[in-house]
Design an enzyme around this catalytic site. Structure first.
Site, PDB file in Angstrom:
ATOM      1  N   ASP A 226      -9.172  -0.516   2.588  1.00  0.00           N
ATOM      2  CA  ASP A 226      -8.775  -0.253   3.960  1.00  0.00           C
ATOM      3  C   ASP A 226      -9.784  -0.819   4.936  1.00  0.00           C
ATOM      4  O   ASP A 226      -9.432  -1.463   5.925  1.00  0.00           O
ATOM      5  CB  ASP A 226      -8.651   1.263   4.192  1.00  0.00           C
ATOM      6  CG  ASP A 226      -7.374   1.815   3.595  1.00  0.00           C
ATOM      7  OD1 ASP A 226      -7.364   2.982   3.188  1.00  0.00           O
ATOM      8  OD2 ASP A 226      -6.390   1.067   3.541  1.00  0.00           O
TER       9      ASP A 226
ATOM     10  N   ASP B  78       0.825  -1.195   0.000  1.00  0.00           N
ATOM     11  CA  ASP B  78       0.000   0.000   0.000  1.00  0.00           C
ATOM     12  C   ASP B  78       0.864   1.251   0.000  1.00  0.00           C
ATOM     13  O   ASP B  78       0.693   2.157  -0.807  1.00  0.00           O
ATOM     14  CB  ASP B  78      -0.880  -0.024   1.261  1.00  0.00           C
ATOM     15  CG  ASP B  78      -2.091   0.835   1.102  1.00  0.00           C
ATOM     16  OD1 ASP B  78      -2.766   1.072   2.109  1.00  0.00           O
ATOM     17  OD2 ASP B  78      -2.371   1.263  -0.034  1.00  0.00           O
TER      18      ASP B  78
END
Lengths: 101, 425
Positions: free
Chosen positions: B349, B259
């Site tokens: 997320d 990420d």
């Protein structure tokens, strides 16, 4: 989607589409229609399209009530008579509880 | 002007940074009553909003340190509100996941069935072998994710919108219908309820169809948010069930690293996606982002993508109150294009935080572990996504211009000054 930001014609169009969509076995859509447009239809100062929006909201509420009545009746019947129906009951059942009914 | 100031007013980025002309109003945080109306702004981090009092907007005449301090304070206040606004959906998602894990045993049952993305089994005899398998599983999973992301970026770059939309619709169809059908079945089995096919059919059909309408077309904002939270929870549950234990933890770690790389490095696919979207002034696809306000802005940075959040200010309209026209006229010219912006967080997320907490709830028997994980995530993971670490110069410039031309000028001369820009990620 913020209804405040839409012009009135679009609000009417949206309300109509939700109303029509509910005929596809979608009482939930009618519920959303009623809740979402309730303030627009009944609590706002009137504007041209408001009358039609009111009509749609009322009809959606009616349809919703109808569906609720039908579903409640069916669920009651099913839950009550499921065990007695034997095979048909099992065939209809998605989940069958364990134990003695 | 004065009459309209209240916390329910539009509080978007424009009005946040453009000072109101009215005198100082007390905010709802008691200690900020002490803020002197025209004085040097303090740097206290407040967890709420307060109206910026004082001089006329963007006069450019303030002294440099004062302007800069002012900007920083605004930014800090800005960031704090975002954090809180993200707490609620993240918490809700985790609550759903943990509640399901604790009650429906299906999702914690050991199964030999695994996803094709994690082909290596963990039922091995030695610890070393198991560790190796989990690392291999992780490598495969991460490669799949990287390949898919790059594929998505390529499609986006070459404007294959139809394909992307079709893909998103297919995947949300699957989530909304198939996974929720399974979920419902398991819940009924857990509580030992009888349920018949017609009723279940109606329920799933309604849930799914209204979900598709809300997510991909138009629907009430809260309902859309609720659906996004629910599908994230469903996805997280699937991961919890089908990812083997050790692989899950290694994957979580690797995903966080990926990420960071994907977003921060200049060639990272997510960054490229965001920048392309910005260049084209388009919003990112609806099914990938959770937003606390529906419409995206045109123009000013709205970087939204699967794995990031954005610290936009929520600008929920006050209900039923017509905006005083003077308010709009005082704001900057692009105001017509700017609409409600909100805090945005990528669904990825949501899913991964929920997987973390869900795994903790599943593995650890007691609630302390779960609560500790939950608090840790809220403190560690949510604020960084709302604080803007990423900011390219272009957006800093634009934003500064809105605050004060002097500051913009100063920034132009010294572009390397770090400046927290709430407008960026």
């Amino acid at each position: 989607m913020n209804l405040e930001r839409l012009p009135n014609e679009e609000k009417l169009s949206l309300c109509r589409k939700y109303y029509l969509g509910g005929f596809a076995f979608l009482p939930f859509l009618w519920l959303v229609n009623v809740v979402w447009f309730f303030r627009e239809a009944f609590l706002k100062p009137s504007y041209t399209e408001q009358l039609q929006i009111k009509a749609y909201v009322k009809r959606s509420a009616l349809g919703l009530l109808l569906w609720v009545a039908v579903l409640t009746t069916w669920i009651t019947i099913y839950q009550h008579f499921r065990a007695e129906w034997g095979e048909v009951g099992d065939y209809l059942s998605f989940t069958i509880p364990l134990g003695i009914p | 002007m004065n009459a309209s100031d209240s916390d329910e007013d539009i509080y978007n980025e424009r009005s946040a940074l453009v000072r109101s002309e009215s005198p100082a109003l007390p905010s709802y945080i008691p200690d900020s009553d002490l803020t002197p109306p025209n004085g040097t702004p303090t740097k206290r981090l407040k967890a709420g909003i307060s109206r910026r009092p004082g001089a006329a907007a963007a006069d450019g005449g303030g002294s440099d340190p004062e302007v800069e301090a002012e900007e920083e304070e605004l930014t800090l206040k800005y960031g704090a509100k975002h954090v809180i606004m993200l707490f609620i959906p993240v918490t809700l998602c985790m609550v759903v996941v943990v509640a399901t894990i604790k009650s429906v045993s299906f999702y914690t049952e050991k199964t030999d069935q695994q996803l094709i993305y994690t082909p290596f089994t963990e039922n091995t005899s030695s610890v070393g072998r198991r560790l190796l398998n989990s690392v291999l599983n992780t490598i495969i999973m991460i490669s799949v994710i990287v390949v898919m992301t790059i594929f998505l970026v390529v499609l986006y770059k070459y404007r294959c919108y139809k394909f992307i939309h079709g893909w998103l619709i297919l995947s949300s169809l699957m989530l909304l219908f198939w996974f929720s059908f399974m979920y419902l079945g398991e819940v009924f089995k857990t509580y030992n309820l009888a349920m018949d096919y017609p009723t279940v059919g109606v329920i799933i059909w309604n849930f799914g169809a209204v979900g598709m309408i809300c997510i991909h077309w138009k629907g009430p904002l809260q309902l859309q948010q609720a659906y996004l939270i629910l599908i994230s929870a469903l996805m997280a549950l699937v991961f919890i069930k089908y990812l083997p234990e050790w692989s899950a933890w290694v994957i979580l770690g690797a995903i966080s690293v990926y990420d960071l790389v994907a977003v921060l490095s200049p060639k990272g696919p997510l960054r490229m996606l965001v920048e392309t979207a910005q260049e084209r002034n388009e919003p990112i696809f609806p099914a990938l982002i959770y937003s606390s306000a529906m419409v995206w802005t045109v123009g000013m940075a709205s970087p939204n993508e699967t794995q990031r959040s954005e610290p936009d200010e929520e600008a929920e309209q006050s209900d039923g109150r017509a905006e005083p026209p003077s308010r709009h006229s005082r704001l900057l010219p692009e105001d017509e294009m700017e609409e409600d912006r909100g805090v945005k967080l990528g669904l990825g997320d949501f899913i991964f935080y929920s997987v973390l907490v869900g795994k903790a709830a599943a593995t650890g028997g007691d609630w302390n572990t779960t609560l500790a994980c939950f608090v840790a995530i809220l403190i560690v993971c949510v604020p960084p996504w709302t604080a803007p670490p990423l900011c390219d110069l272009k957006h800093k410039q634009e934003l500064l211009k809105t605050v004060s031309p002097a500051a913009a000028q100063r920034h132009h001369e010294h572009p390397d000054d770090s400046f927290i820009n709430p407008d960026c990620i």
